[in-house]
Design an enzyme around this catalytic site. Structure first.
Site, PDB file in Angstrom:
ATOM      1  N   GLU A  70       0.824  -1.203   0.000  1.00  0.00           N
ATOM      2  CA  GLU A  70       0.000   0.000   0.000  1.00  0.00           C
ATOM      3  C   GLU A  70       0.864   1.262   0.000  1.00  0.00           C
ATOM      4  O   GLU A  70       0.586   2.212  -0.741  1.00  0.00           O
ATOM      5  CB  GLU A  70      -0.931   0.022   1.226  1.00  0.00           C
ATOM      6  CG  GLU A  70      -1.891  -1.147   1.297  1.00  0.00           C
ATOM      7  CD  GLU A  70      -1.365  -2.335   2.103  1.00  0.00           C
ATOM      8  OE1 GLU A  70      -2.214  -3.067   2.649  1.00  0.00           O
ATOM      9  OE2 GLU A  70      -0.132  -2.525   2.182  1.00  0.00           O
ATOM     10  N   CYS A 101      -0.262   1.418   7.140  1.00  0.00           N
ATOM     11  CA  CYS A 101      -0.828   1.644   5.812  1.00  0.00           C
ATOM     12  C   CYS A 101      -2.156   2.395   5.887  1.00  0.00           C
ATOM     13  O   CYS A 101      -2.414   3.282   5.070  1.00  0.00           O
ATOM     14  CB  CYS A 101      -0.987   0.316   5.083  1.00  0.00           C
ATOM     15  SG  CYS A 101       0.608  -0.458   4.735  1.00  0.00           S
TER      16      CYS A 101
END
Length: 166
Positions: A70, A101
């Site tokens: 991510e 993330c």
């Protein structure tokens, strides 16, 4: 095919786009697994459906604890648009993002997060924490969990099953 607001009220078209883009993230997850990385994949897409970035985990490859799929995808997308604010974008992730993330998604002002499999141990979107839609933070995003959930889960299970067998 367009994404986002253009599909409001047209669930089947949006679901088809979500599945197609989750398959991009799944391909990145499989590539990560082939490199010995935990098989998580992610991609970032504009509101108009332009693919800005696709990435798999790179923590081992880059010797970088922040190189989750991510974060790598957010970095590339931000470079491509020339701004760390990714307003109007959608992130597709094969697994529910961790706290780091999820925090990065909030900081980037991502409009929508679509993810596949939940992470009951470390998921920071809905499972353990609720970072992405917390009322105490300055940004919240639309959440769409469970897209291609079984396939996303299977990629992770097969990877760890193979590692345990070694």
């Amino acid at each position: 095919m367009l994404l986002g607001e253009d599909f409001e009220g047209h669930a089947s078209a949006a679901e088809g786009a979500d599945e197609r883009l989750m398959r991009e993230a799944l391909a990145a997850a499989r590539d990560a697994a082939a490199r010995g990385e935990v098989p998580v994949g992610a991609c970032v897409v504009t509101r108009e459906g332009e693919l800005l970035a696709v990435a798999g985990n790179r923590t081992r490859s880059d010797c970088d604890p922040t190189a989750h799929a991510e974060v790598v995808a957010l970095r590339e997308a931000a470079r491509r648009v020339g701004n760390y604010r990714l307003t109007g974008t959608t992130m597709y992730a094969t697994v529910e993002p961790c706290a780091m993330c999820a925090g990065a998604l909030v900081q980037a002002r991502v409009r929508r997060l679509v993810y596949g499999a939940p992470d009951p141990r470390a998921g920071a979107v809905e499972s353990v924490f609720r970072v992405c839609d917390s009322g105490s933070l300055n940004h919240r995003m639309e959440l769409t969990p469970g897209v291609l959930e079984e396939e996303c889960r299977r990629v992770m299970q097969e990877f760890f099953r193979a590692r345990r067998a070694k």
